[in-house]
Design a protein around this motif. Structure first.
Motif, PDB file in Angstrom:
ATOM      1  N   GLU A 105       0.863  -1.184   0.000  1.00 37.94           N
ATOM      2  CA  GLU A 105       0.000   0.000   0.000  1.00 37.94           C
ATOM      3  C   GLU A 105       0.898   1.232   0.000  1.00 37.94           C
ATOM      4  OE1 GLU A 105      -2.503  -0.340   3.443  1.00 37.94           O
ATOM      5  OE2 GLU A 105      -3.547  -2.098   2.649  1.00 37.94           O
ATOM      6  N   SER A 106       0.684   2.107  -0.955  1.00 35.51           N
ATOM      7  CA  SER A 106       1.522   3.298  -1.109  1.00 35.51           C
ATOM      8  C   SER A 106       0.685   4.558  -0.954  1.00 35.51           C
ATOM      9  CB  SER A 106       2.165   3.327  -2.501  1.00 35.51           C
ATOM     10  OG  SER A 106       2.951   2.185  -2.721  1.00 35.51           O
ATOM     11  N   GLU A 107       1.266   5.534  -0.278  1.00 32.68           N
ATOM     12  CA  GLU A 107       0.663   6.861  -0.189  1.00 32.68           C
ATOM     13  C   GLU A 107       1.749   7.883  -0.467  1.00 32.68           C
ATOM     14  OE1 GLU A 107      -1.471   9.945   2.940  1.00 32.68           O
ATOM     15  OE2 GLU A 107      -1.305   7.833   3.484  1.00 32.68           O
ATOM     16  N   LYS A 127       2.224   4.121  -9.750  1.00 31.40           N
ATOM     17  CA  LYS A 127       1.755   2.754  -9.508  1.00 31.40           C
ATOM     18  C   LYS A 127       2.519   1.759 -10.388  1.00 31.40           C
ATOM     19  CE  LYS A 127      -2.315  -0.118  -9.069  1.00 31.40           C
ATOM     20  NZ  LYS A 127      -3.764  -0.198  -8.986  1.00 31.40           N
ATOM     21  N   LYS A 128       2.753   2.135 -11.648  1.00 33.02           N
ATOM     22  CA  LYS A 128       3.477   1.266 -12.572  1.00 33.02           C
ATOM     23  C   LYS A 128       4.906   1.030 -12.086  1.00 33.02           C
ATOM     24  CE  LYS A 128       4.673   0.944 -17.461  1.00 33.02           C
ATOM     25  NZ  LYS A 128       4.632   1.619 -18.769  1.00 33.02           N
ATOM     26  N   GLN A 129       5.575   2.078 -11.588  1.00 28.36           N
ATOM     27  CA  GLN A 129       6.944   1.949 -11.084  1.00 28.36           C
ATOM     28  C   GLN A 129       6.975   1.030  -9.859  1.00 28.36           C
ATOM     29  OE1 GLN A 129       9.894   3.146 -12.424  1.00 28.36           O
ATOM     30  NE2 GLN A 129      10.819   1.856 -10.875  1.00 28.36           N
ATOM     31  N   SER A 130       6.024   1.199  -8.961  1.00 30.36           N
ATOM     32  CA  SER A 130       5.958   0.350  -7.768  1.00 30.36           C
ATOM     33  C   SER A 130       5.785  -1.113  -8.161  1.00 30.36           C
ATOM     34  CB  SER A 130       4.797   0.777  -6.859  1.00 30.36           C
ATOM     35  OG  SER A 130       4.977   2.095  -6.397  1.00 30.36           O
ATOM     36  N   LEU A 131       4.883  -1.380  -9.098  1.00 27.99           N
ATOM     37  CA  LEU A 131       4.651  -2.752  -9.542  1.00 27.99           C
ATOM     38  C   LEU A 131       5.891  -3.316 -10.227  1.00 27.99           C
ATOM     39  CD1 LEU A 131       2.721  -5.141  -9.769  1.00 27.99           C
ATOM     40  CD2 LEU A 131       1.853  -4.141 -11.901  1.00 27.99           C
ATOM     41  N   LYS A 132       6.618  -2.481 -10.967  1.00 21.84           N
ATOM     42  CA  LYS A 132       7.838  -2.940 -11.645  1.00 21.84           C
ATOM     43  C   LYS A 132       8.870  -3.414 -10.616  1.00 21.84           C
ATOM     44  CE  LYS A 132      10.417  -3.716 -15.194  1.00 21.84           C
ATOM     45  NZ  LYS A 132      10.319  -5.091 -15.672  1.00 21.84           N
ATOM     46  N   TYR A 133       9.038  -2.661  -9.518  1.00 18.63           N
ATOM     47  CA  TYR A 133       9.954  -3.099  -8.462  1.00 18.63           C
ATOM     48  C   TYR A 133       9.523  -4.450  -7.900  1.00 18.63           C
ATOM     49  CZ  TYR A 133      12.535   1.334  -8.069  1.00 18.63           C
ATOM     50  OH  TYR A 133      13.338   2.421  -8.294  1.00 18.63           O
ATOM     51  N   MET A 134       8.225  -4.629  -7.704  1.00 19.34           N
ATOM     52  CA  MET A 134       7.716  -5.895  -7.170  1.00 19.34           C
ATOM     53  C   MET A 134       7.986  -7.040  -8.156  1.00 19.34           C
ATOM     54  SD  MET A 134       4.151  -4.486  -5.521  1.00 19.34           S
ATOM     55  CE  MET A 134       3.709  -5.905  -4.501  1.00 19.34           C
ATOM     56  N   GLU A 135       7.732  -6.802  -9.442  1.00 23.88           N
ATOM     57  CA  GLU A 135       7.992  -7.831 -10.457  1.00 23.88           C
ATOM     58  C   GLU A 135       9.477  -8.149 -10.544  1.00 23.88           C
ATOM     59  OE1 GLU A 135       6.171  -5.888 -13.782  1.00 23.88           O
ATOM     60  OE2 GLU A 135       4.205  -6.793 -13.387  1.00 23.88           O
ATOM     61  N   ASP A 136      10.321  -7.118 -10.437  1.00 23.16           N
ATOM     62  CA  ASP A 136      11.766  -7.341 -10.480  1.00 23.16           C
ATOM     63  C   ASP A 136      12.228  -8.127  -9.254  1.00 23.16           C
ATOM     64  OD1 ASP A 136      12.091  -6.129 -12.951  1.00 23.16           O
ATOM     65  OD2 ASP A 136      12.710  -4.199 -12.114  1.00 23.16           O
ATOM     66  N   PHE A 137      11.619  -7.860  -8.084  1.00 20.31           N
ATOM     67  CA  PHE A 137      11.964  -8.659  -6.901  1.00 20.31           C
ATOM     68  C   PHE A 137      11.557 -10.117  -7.117  1.00 20.31           C
ATOM     69  CE2 PHE A 137      11.009 -10.777  -2.943  1.00 20.31           C
ATOM     70  CZ  PHE A 137      12.241 -10.674  -2.315  1.00 20.31           C
ATOM     71  N   LYS A 138      10.358 -10.336  -7.624  1.00 25.22           N
ATOM     72  CA  LYS A 138       9.873 -11.700  -7.889  1.00 25.22           C
ATOM     73  C   LYS A 138      10.844 -12.442  -8.814  1.00 25.22           C
ATOM     74  CE  LYS A 138       5.969 -14.025 -10.209  1.00 25.22           C
ATOM     75  NZ  LYS A 138       5.546 -15.030  -9.248  1.00 25.22           N
ATOM     76  N   ASN A 139      11.278 -11.786  -9.881  1.00 31.44           N
ATOM     77  CA  ASN A 139      12.189 -12.406 -10.840  1.00 31.44           C
ATOM     78  C   ASN A 139      13.545 -12.715 -10.195  1.00 31.44           C
ATOM     79  OD1 ASN A 139      12.603 -13.452 -13.399  1.00 31.44           O
ATOM     80  ND2 ASN A 139      13.236 -11.512 -14.274  1.00 31.44           N
ATOM     81  N   PHE A 140      14.025 -11.806  -9.351  1.00 27.75           N
ATOM     82  CA  PHE A 140      15.282 -12.039  -8.642  1.00 27.75           C
ATOM     83  C   PHE A 140      15.126 -13.171  -7.623  1.00 27.75           C
ATOM     84  CE2 PHE A 140      17.655 -11.073  -4.689  1.00 27.75           C
ATOM     85  CZ  PHE A 140      18.910 -11.425  -5.129  1.00 27.75           C
ATOM     86  N   ALA A 141      14.070 -13.102  -6.806  1.00 30.35           N
ATOM     87  CA  ALA A 141      13.887 -14.073  -5.729  1.00 30.35           C
ATOM     88  C   ALA A 141      13.639 -15.487  -6.265  1.00 30.35           C
ATOM     89  CB  ALA A 141      12.735 -13.639  -4.826  1.00 30.35           C
ATOM     90  N   GLU A 142      12.824 -15.609  -7.304  1.00 33.77           N
ATOM     91  CA  GLU A 142      12.475 -16.931  -7.839  1.00 33.77           C
ATOM     92  C   GLU A 142      13.552 -17.494  -8.769  1.00 33.77           C
ATOM     93  OE1 GLU A 142       7.598 -16.414  -7.990  1.00 33.77           O
ATOM     94  OE2 GLU A 142       8.724 -16.558  -9.862  1.00 33.77           O
ATOM     95  N   ASN A 143      14.140 -16.641  -9.584  1.00 30.93           N
ATOM     96  CA  ASN A 143      15.007 -17.118 -10.671  1.00 30.93           C
ATOM     97  C   ASN A 143      16.453 -16.649 -10.582  1.00 30.93           C
ATOM     98  OD1 ASN A 143      12.668 -18.257 -11.988  1.00 30.93           O
ATOM     99  ND2 ASN A 143      12.127 -16.165 -12.568  1.00 30.93           N
ATOM    100  N   GLY A 144      16.752 -15.790  -9.597  1.00 34.42           N
ATOM    101  CA  GLY A 144      18.132 -15.285  -9.475  1.00 34.42           C
ATOM    102  C   GLY A 144      18.507 -14.298 -10.557  1.00 34.42           C
ATOM    103  N   ILE A 145      17.530 -13.722 -11.245  1.00 32.22           N
ATOM    104  CA  ILE A 145      17.818 -12.783 -12.338  1.00 32.22           C
ATOM    105  C   ILE A 145      17.878 -11.367 -11.787  1.00 32.22           C
ATOM    106  CG2 ILE A 145      16.984 -11.817 -14.513  1.00 32.22           C
ATOM    107  CD1 ILE A 145      15.692 -14.590 -15.050  1.00 32.22           C
ATOM    108  N   SER A 146      19.021 -10.728 -11.986  1.00 36.02           N
ATOM    109  CA  SER A 146      19.276  -9.378 -11.480  1.00 36.02           C
ATOM    110  C   SER A 146      18.958  -8.343 -12.553  1.00 36.02           C
ATOM    111  CB  SER A 146      20.728  -9.249 -11.056  1.00 36.02           C
ATOM    112  OG  SER A 146      21.041  -7.918 -10.727  1.00 36.02           O
ATOM    113  N   VAL A 147      18.419  -7.193 -12.146  1.00 35.75           N
ATOM    114  CA  VAL A 147      18.207  -6.095 -13.092  1.00 35.75           C
ATOM    115  C   VAL A 147      19.542  -5.562 -13.603  1.00 35.75           C
ATOM    116  CG1 VAL A 147      15.973  -5.429 -12.118  1.00 35.75           C
ATOM    117  CG2 VAL A 147      18.058  -4.311 -11.291  1.00 35.75           C
ATOM    118  N   LEU A 148      20.627  -5.861 -12.900  1.00 35.00           N
ATOM    119  CA  LEU A 148      21.951  -5.421 -13.340  1.00 35.00           C
ATOM    120  C   LEU A 148      22.378  -6.142 -14.615  1.00 35.00           C
ATOM    121  CD1 LEU A 148      23.808  -5.365  -9.912  1.00 35.00           C
ATOM    122  CD2 LEU A 148      22.905  -3.413 -11.179  1.00 35.00           C
ATOM    123  N   ASP A 149      21.787  -7.316 -14.871  1.00 37.26           N
ATOM    124  CA  ASP A 149      22.138  -8.119 -16.037  1.00 37.26           C
ATOM    125  C   ASP A 149      21.278  -7.801 -17.259  1.00 37.26           C
ATOM    126  OD1 ASP A 149      24.001  -9.410 -14.432  1.00 37.26           O
ATOM    127  OD2 ASP A 149      22.577 -10.976 -13.864  1.00 37.26           O
TER     128      ASP A 149
END
Length: 150
Positions: A105-107, A127-149
């Motif tokens: 929840e963001s304010e 809202k789109k930026q917040s969701l992007k961070y969440m999706e990037d965390f999911k990809n990192f946590a589940e698959n080990g894929i870093s946004v740095l790559d």
């Protein structure tokens, strides 16, 4: 401006929290993060503060994170302060059949004409930026894929 996002991450909640709660992992899921610095004697505790520096296109943005509630593994609430904006972030973590539902929840509270105008004209971008961070965390946590790559 208030909104919420949620996402399910295919990890048990304890593992999810370990990955999320490690500052050294932030660079792998927070696009543009170039540096962080602990500002408190006891990092990660309620009241502790951390400075975060981001490169957003050609401009650098610095914000200060303050932990206002830490009740892990169920929830963690923080504020983020930068020039012209105060963000209150409430995060809830629910265990569901070996997976974790992350509800955010963001304010946003804006000061100054420029930031107020941006919040009024482009609420979807926040809202789109917040969701992007969440999706990037999911990809990192589940698959080990870093946004740095990417």
């Amino acid at each position: 401006m208030k909104y919420s996002n949620e996402i399910v991450v295919d990890l048990p909640r304890d593992e999810f929290i370990r990955k999320m709660d490690a500052p050294e992992n932030m660079k792998h899921w927070q696009r543009g993060l170039i540096a962080y610095e602990q500002l408190s004697q006891k990092p990660g505790q309620e009241g502790s503060r951390m400075s975060l520096s981001y490169q957003m296109g050609k401009r650098e943005m610095v914000m200060v994170e303050t932990i206002i509630k830490r009740n892990l593994p169920e929830e963690m609430h923080t504020t983020y302060d930068a020039k012209g904006v105060h963000n209150i972030q409430k995060n809830y973590f629910r265990e569901e059949d070996g997976k974790t539902r992350w509800i955010s929840e963001s304010e946003f509270q804006f000061s100054g004409f420029g930031m107020k105008l941006m919040g009024f004209l482009m609420p979807g971008a926040f809202k789109k930026q917040s969701l992007k961070y969440m999706e990037d965390f999911k990809n990192f946590a589940e698959n080990g894929i870093s946004v740095l790559d990417q």
